[in-house]
Design a protein around this motif. Structure first.
Motif, PDB file in Angstrom:
ATOM      1  N   MET A   1      41.026  16.722  42.228  1.00 13.86           N
ATOM      2  CA  MET A   1      40.268  15.902  42.146  1.00 13.86           C
ATOM      3  C   MET A   1      40.576  15.208  40.836  1.00 13.86           C
ATOM      4  O   MET A   1      40.392  13.828  40.971  1.00 13.86           O
ATOM      5  CB  MET A   1      38.839  17.197  41.575  1.00 13.86           C
ATOM      6  N   GLU A   2      41.421  15.516  39.894  1.00 12.51           N
ATOM      7  CA  GLU A   2      42.219  14.856  39.162  1.00 12.51           C
ATOM      8  C   GLU A   2      42.865  13.501  39.562  1.00 12.51           C
ATOM      9  O   GLU A   2      42.751  12.509  38.812  1.00 12.51           O
ATOM     10  CB  GLU A   2      42.501  15.727  37.739  1.00 12.51           C
ATOM     11  N   ASN A   3      43.534  14.025  40.293  1.00 12.95           N
ATOM     12  CA  ASN A   3      44.802  13.562  40.869  1.00 12.95           C
ATOM     13  C   ASN A   3      44.334  12.091  41.351  1.00 12.95           C
ATOM     14  O   ASN A   3      44.848  10.964  41.216  1.00 12.95           O
ATOM     15  CB  ASN A   3      45.638  14.246  42.054  1.00 12.95           C
ATOM     16  N   ILE A   4      43.308  11.882  42.551  1.00 16.26           N
ATOM     17  CA  ILE A   4      42.216  10.960  42.775  1.00 16.26           C
ATOM     18  C   ILE A   4      41.662  10.726  41.715  1.00 16.26           C
ATOM     19  O   ILE A   4      41.231   9.179  41.704  1.00 16.26           O
ATOM     20  CB  ILE A   4      41.526  12.029  43.627  1.00 16.26           C
ATOM     21  N   GLN A   5      41.110  11.306  40.773  1.00 20.01           N
ATOM     22  CA  GLN A   5      40.118   9.906  40.173  1.00 20.01           C
ATOM     23  C   GLN A   5      41.395   9.148  39.024  1.00 20.01           C
ATOM     24  O   GLN A   5      41.394   8.002  38.475  1.00 20.01           O
ATOM     25  CB  GLN A   5      39.593  11.240  38.995  1.00 20.01           C
ATOM     26  N   SER A   6      42.569   9.732  38.835  1.00 17.24           N
ATOM     27  CA  SER A   6      43.902   8.949  37.854  1.00 17.24           C
ATOM     28  C   SER A   6      43.992   8.352  39.179  1.00 17.24           C
ATOM     29  O   SER A   6      44.821   6.849  38.315  1.00 17.24           O
ATOM     30  CB  SER A   6      44.980   9.763  37.568  1.00 17.24           C
ATOM     31  N   LEU A   7      44.113   7.998  40.186  1.00 19.66           N
ATOM     32  CA  LEU A   7      45.089   6.562  40.693  1.00 19.66           C
ATOM     33  C   LEU A   7      44.088   5.824  41.550  1.00 19.66           C
ATOM     34  O   LEU A   7      44.152   4.903  41.640  1.00 19.66           O
ATOM     35  CB  LEU A   7      45.289   7.957  41.882  1.00 19.66           C
ATOM     36  N   LEU A   8      42.609   6.295  40.922  1.00 18.58           N
ATOM     37  CA  LEU A   8      41.900   5.357  41.502  1.00 18.58           C
ATOM     38  C   LEU A   8      41.309   4.184  40.620  1.00 18.58           C
ATOM     39  O   LEU A   8      41.302   2.842  41.419  1.00 18.58           O
ATOM     40  CB  LEU A   8      40.034   5.898  41.218  1.00 18.58           C
TER      41      LEU A   8
END
Length: 91
Positions: A1-8
């Motif tokens: 989940m944090e990976n997606i938020q960091s790529l957003l």
């Protein structure tokens, strides 16, 4: 989940760049190509270098422009879509 938020933020930047920079350039290139293909003998044009003239002959990639000084052979891409449109509007 944090990976997606960091790529957003990067994905959002790419989308913004696409819609404000890349897409308008593609649209403009398409319009210029269409303008070049719709040229016909007798059209009054202005080149990107500022030469005024009238289309005398057309061939696949080149155009012969009749000016007051004589005839000049140029590439079709050397004709300015915007300046030629303004010339037509003045009449």
């Amino acid at each position: 989940m944090e990976n997606i938020q960091s790529l957003l933020p990067f994905l959002l930047m790419f989308v913004v760049i696409y819609f404000f920079m890349i897409r308008p350039q593609q649209k403009r290139a398409k319009q210029e190509k269409e303008f070049e293909n719709n040229l016909k003998v007798g059209d009054r044009i202005i080149t990107k270098s500022g030469i005024h003239g009238k289309v005398a002959e057309l061939s696949e990639g080149t155009v012969v422009i009749e000016t007051m000084a004589g005839k000049i052979k140029m590439e079709r891409s050397a004709i300015s879509m915007e300046l030629s449109a303004k010339l037509v509007e003045k009449k």
